[in-house]
Design an enzyme around this catalytic site. Sequence first.
Site, PDB file in Angstrom:
ATOM      1  N   SER A   1       0.825  -1.199   0.000  1.00 33.01           N
ATOM      2  CA  SER A   1       0.000   0.000   0.000  1.00 33.01           C
ATOM      3  C   SER A   1       0.869   1.263   0.000  1.00 33.01           C
ATOM      4  O   SER A   1       1.676   1.455  -0.884  1.00 33.01           O
ATOM      5  CB  SER A   1      -0.939  -0.045   1.204  1.00 33.01           C
TER       6      SER A   1
ATOM      7  N   LYS B   1     -21.147  17.779   5.608  1.00 37.31           N
ATOM      8  CA  LYS B   1     -20.291  18.085   6.755  1.00 37.31           C
ATOM      9  C   LYS B   1     -20.232  16.940   7.766  1.00 37.31           C
ATOM     10  O   LYS B   1     -19.264  16.820   8.519  1.00 37.31           O
ATOM     11  CB  LYS B   1     -20.777  19.366   7.451  1.00 37.31           C
TER      12      LYS B   1
END
Length: 290
Positions: free
Chosen positions: A120, A172
Amino acid sequence: MMQWIQKIGSCLVRGLKFMQAHFKATLLAVFILWLFLPSGEEGIAPHNLQKIALSGPIMDAGEIVQELDDARENDDVKGVLFSIDSPGGAVAPSVEIAYAIKRLSEVKPVVVYAAGIMASGGYYSGIWGNEIIANPGSMIGSIGVIMEGADISGLMEKVGVKTQVVHAGTYKQVGTFDREWSPLERAELDKVINGTYNLFVSDVARARKLDPSKSSEYADAHIFTAAQAQKVGLIDNIGVEFDAKKRVEALSKVKDPIWNKEDPMEKWLKQFAAEGISLAHMYFPPVTLK
């Protein structure tokens, strides 16, 4: 009056004991440092080859990037071995390291060595090395992106706890843990994750000269052994650190190779700092390369 004198005397005695204890500790610290300091002959000749190690989760790139940039600017250093043993980590620090390697490899040879896990973000960090050599027992790849979050609304209901939120902006509350994510929020997160994944695959393809249209063969979060990674083009050769160092020596063309020696105390401090950063990110989990 006698009580005051006794108190003053007691304070003086405690102060002297404190100074004595710290004096002994200072002497001990100096002695330990003296044991680890190189001898006079070792200190005279500067190293011309440098090993830089990246180990553990990648949450902060500052120190590693500084080491890489210092090696690039150091005229005495003719080649670098970048040893990686990392399962990945946050996106931005992994990219910072990758581009520091790119800058370095443009002016002097860099051999990346997969010492154990190069997966990764750990893989992303080393893609721009001139060559990648992997330990036969290493694990390579896992080119993918993930964002995880818990839904503890059931537990909160049992305990009798509710959250109160005031926010502006449709997205949000994306990623919050007090409720199940809505389809709209999942779509927003997918947009970010897929964009980051495309960046990852694009950089790997450019650095390793691979075909982006065939990314399902070498990316898609596949995990490879060293031999399998070599077949799909993620690494160049298989070997141990001895072989990787010899390759750096050959590419740098130094006649008398002298490798740097990392101070044990400095190494311990780096590990301590890395563990502290990892602990902090447990409470603020980022989008990570996994």
